[in-house]
Scaffold this motif. Structure first.
Motif, PDB file in Angstrom:
ATOM      1  N   SER A  29      21.746  51.098  72.638  1.00 14.10           N
ATOM      2  CA  SER A  29      23.064  51.676  72.819  1.00 14.10           C
ATOM      3  C   SER A  29      23.382  51.714  74.308  1.00 14.10           C
ATOM      4  O   SER A  29      22.673  52.365  75.076  1.00 14.10           O
ATOM      5  CB  SER A  29      23.068  53.096  72.240  1.00 14.10           C
ATOM      6  N   LEU A  30      24.434  50.994  74.706  1.00 11.66           N
ATOM      7  CA  LEU A  30      24.834  50.934  76.114  1.00 11.66           C
ATOM      8  C   LEU A  30      26.338  51.111  76.246  1.00 11.66           C
ATOM      9  O   LEU A  30      27.094  50.821  75.315  1.00 11.66           O
ATOM     10  CB  LEU A  30      24.458  49.577  76.730  1.00 11.66           C
ATOM     11  N   ASP A  31      26.760  51.565  77.416  1.00 20.38           N
ATOM     12  CA  ASP A  31      28.174  51.594  77.748  1.00 20.38           C
ATOM     13  C   ASP A  31      28.493  50.254  78.391  1.00 20.38           C
ATOM     14  O   ASP A  31      27.855  49.853  79.363  1.00 20.38           O
ATOM     15  CB  ASP A  31      28.484  52.743  78.707  1.00 20.38           C
ATOM     16  N   CYS A  32      29.461  49.524  77.843  1.00 20.77           N
ATOM     17  CA  CYS A  32      29.739  48.141  78.252  1.00 20.77           C
ATOM     18  C   CYS A  32      30.943  48.054  79.179  1.00 20.77           C
ATOM     19  O   CYS A  32      32.062  48.374  78.778  1.00 20.77           O
ATOM     20  CB  CYS A  32      29.969  47.280  77.011  1.00 20.77           C
ATOM     21  N   PHE A  33      30.697  47.598  80.400  1.00 21.44           N
ATOM     22  CA  PHE A  33      31.797  47.460  81.354  1.00 21.44           C
ATOM     23  C   PHE A  33      32.672  46.238  81.054  1.00 21.44           C
ATOM     24  O   PHE A  33      33.793  46.157  81.519  1.00 21.44           O
ATOM     25  CB  PHE A  33      31.281  47.412  82.796  1.00 21.44           C
ATOM     26  N   VAL A  34      32.205  45.295  80.253  1.00 21.27           N
ATOM     27  CA  VAL A  34      32.998  44.115  79.922  1.00 21.27           C
ATOM     28  C   VAL A  34      34.176  44.516  79.021  1.00 21.27           C
ATOM     29  O   VAL A  34      35.332  44.220  79.323  1.00 21.27           O
ATOM     30  CB  VAL A  34      32.143  43.008  79.263  1.00 21.27           C
ATOM     31  N   CYS A  35      33.880  45.199  77.922  1.00 20.76           N
ATOM     32  CA  CYS A  35      34.950  45.638  77.019  1.00 20.76           C
ATOM     33  C   CYS A  35      35.414  47.063  77.338  1.00 20.76           C
ATOM     34  O   CYS A  35      36.326  47.564  76.702  1.00 20.76           O
ATOM     35  CB  CYS A  35      34.540  45.508  75.560  1.00 20.76           C
ATOM     36  N   GLN A  36      34.771  47.691  78.293  1.00 22.07           N
ATOM     37  CA  GLN A  36      35.090  49.032  78.765  1.00 22.07           C
ATOM     38  C   GLN A  36      35.098  50.053  77.631  1.00 22.07           C
ATOM     39  O   GLN A  36      36.022  50.837  77.472  1.00 22.07           O
ATOM     40  CB  GLN A  36      36.397  49.037  79.544  1.00 22.07           C
ATOM     41  N   ARG A  37      33.986  49.997  76.855  1.00 21.32           N
ATOM     42  CA  ARG A  37      33.784  50.939  75.755  1.00 21.32           C
ATOM     43  C   ARG A  37      32.411  51.575  75.901  1.00 21.32           C
ATOM     44  O   ARG A  37      31.445  50.921  76.273  1.00 21.32           O
ATOM     45  CB  ARG A  37      33.863  50.228  74.397  1.00 21.32           C
ATOM     46  N   THR A  38      32.331  52.861  75.582  1.00 18.64           N
ATOM     47  CA  THR A  38      31.062  53.576  75.630  1.00 18.64           C
ATOM     48  C   THR A  38      30.352  53.485  74.279  1.00 18.64           C
ATOM     49  O   THR A  38      30.987  53.266  73.247  1.00 18.64           O
ATOM     50  CB  THR A  38      31.280  55.055  76.005  1.00 18.64           C
ATOM     51  N   GLY A  39      29.044  53.629  74.290  1.00 17.68           N
ATOM     52  CA  GLY A  39      28.252  53.685  73.069  1.00 17.68           C
ATOM     53  C   GLY A  39      28.261  52.424  72.224  1.00 17.68           C
ATOM     54  O   GLY A  39      28.287  52.494  71.003  1.00 17.68           O
ATOM     55  N   ARG A  40      28.237  51.271  72.845  1.00 17.58           N
ATOM     56  CA  ARG A  40      28.221  50.003  72.105  1.00 17.58           C
ATOM     57  C   ARG A  40      26.787  49.623  71.757  1.00 17.58           C
ATOM     58  O   ARG A  40      25.866  49.806  72.544  1.00 17.58           O
ATOM     59  CB  ARG A  40      28.813  48.862  72.931  1.00 17.58           C
ATOM     60  N   THR A  41      26.585  49.040  70.598  1.00 12.99           N
ATOM     61  CA  THR A  41      25.293  48.479  70.236  1.00 12.99           C
ATOM     62  C   THR A  41      25.179  47.112  70.887  1.00 12.99           C
ATOM     63  O   THR A  41      26.045  46.261  70.699  1.00 12.99           O
ATOM     64  CB  THR A  41      25.159  48.341  68.710  1.00 12.99           C
ATOM     65  N   THR A  42      24.120  46.927  71.671  1.00 16.41           N
ATOM     66  CA  THR A  42      23.915  45.665  72.375  1.00 16.41           C
ATOM     67  C   THR A  42      22.616  45.050  71.881  1.00 16.41           C
ATOM     68  O   THR A  42      21.578  45.693  71.901  1.00 16.41           O
ATOM     69  CB  THR A  42      23.875  45.889  73.901  1.00 16.41           C
ATOM     70  N   LEU A  43      22.682  43.799  71.429  1.00 18.11           N
ATOM     71  CA  LEU A  43      21.526  43.085  70.874  1.00 18.11           C
ATOM     72  C   LEU A  43      20.875  42.244  71.959  1.00 18.11           C
ATOM     73  O   LEU A  43      21.544  41.446  72.623  1.00 18.11           O
ATOM     74  CB  LEU A  43      21.965  42.194  69.716  1.00 18.11           C
ATOM     75  N   PHE A  44      19.566  42.410  72.113  1.00 21.19           N
ATOM     76  CA  PHE A  44      18.767  41.638  73.065  1.00 21.19           C
ATOM     77  C   PHE A  44      17.734  40.832  72.287  1.00 21.19           C
ATOM     78  O   PHE A  44      17.081  41.366  71.397  1.00 21.19           O
ATOM     79  CB  PHE A  44      18.037  42.567  74.041  1.00 21.19           C
ATOM     80  N   GLU A  45      17.611  39.549  72.630  1.00 21.18           N
ATOM     81  CA  GLU A  45      16.617  38.661  72.013  1.00 21.18           C
ATOM     82  C   GLU A  45      15.685  38.157  73.103  1.00 21.18           C
ATOM     83  O   GLU A  45      16.148  37.729  74.170  1.00 21.18           O
ATOM     84  CB  GLU A  45      17.305  37.458  71.358  1.00 21.18           C
TER      85      GLU A  45
END
Length: 164
Positions: A29-45
């Motif tokens: 769970s990260l705050d994303c500066f690209v879409c400027q939204r807080t609490g986004r699920t970010t997938l890492f592979e």
């Protein structure tokens, strides 16, 4: 700013024959500066040069600057310890939909680690996950032969490392 977060967890192995292992994938769970939204699920592979942010209804799923920088695991007696370091880029922003500022590590951080195993009885692979926001202890059993494979007594830990 480059930020790094260390993810660690210890799983009690209840079956050494099922070869429990990390699948090289985690969700954070990260705050994303690209879409400027807080609490986004970010997938890492593991091995990928970038991560994937879940976005929202308006912006949609998109790439994000992040990667799994390091991973190791150790197996001792009846437990498996997993450690991953995730690097990601972050910049200050304001989430207009939630009327809140973004943070380097979201206000309610969580992580999900994807695990795999191999059933020696049926010679088939299976998978399950462990994550921070489930009631402990939690367990995972083989979907093929119902043998208990692991128990998670403590939630995975997240630690924000110094930014670069």
């Amino acid at each position: 700013m480059l930020r790094s977060v260390e993810v660690t967890t210890v799983l009690v192995l209840t079956s050494s024959s099922h070869n429990l292992h990390w699948r090289g994938r985690l969700e954070l769970s990260l705050d994303c500066f690209v879409c400027q939204r807080t609490g986004r699920t970010t997938l890492f592979e593991m091995g990928a040069d970038r991560a994937v942010c879940s976005g929202d209804d308006e912006f949609g799923q998109h790439y994000s600057a992040g990667r799994i920088a390091a991973f190791d695991h150790s197996e001792e007696r009846d437990q498996n310890s997993l450690r991953a370091v995730v690097d990601y880029w972050w910049a200050p922003f304001h989430d207009a939909k939630r009327n809140e500022a973004g943070a380097a590590l979201t206000r309610a951080p969580w992580v999900r680690l994807h695990l795999g195993y191999y059933c020696p009885e049926t010679e088939k692979a299976g998978e399950f996950s462990t994550q921070t926001n489930v009631v402990r202890p939690s367990s995972g059993s083989c979907r093929h032969c119902s043998t208990p494979v692991m128990v998670s007594r403590e939630a995975p830990q997240l630690r924000l490392l110094g930014g670069r």
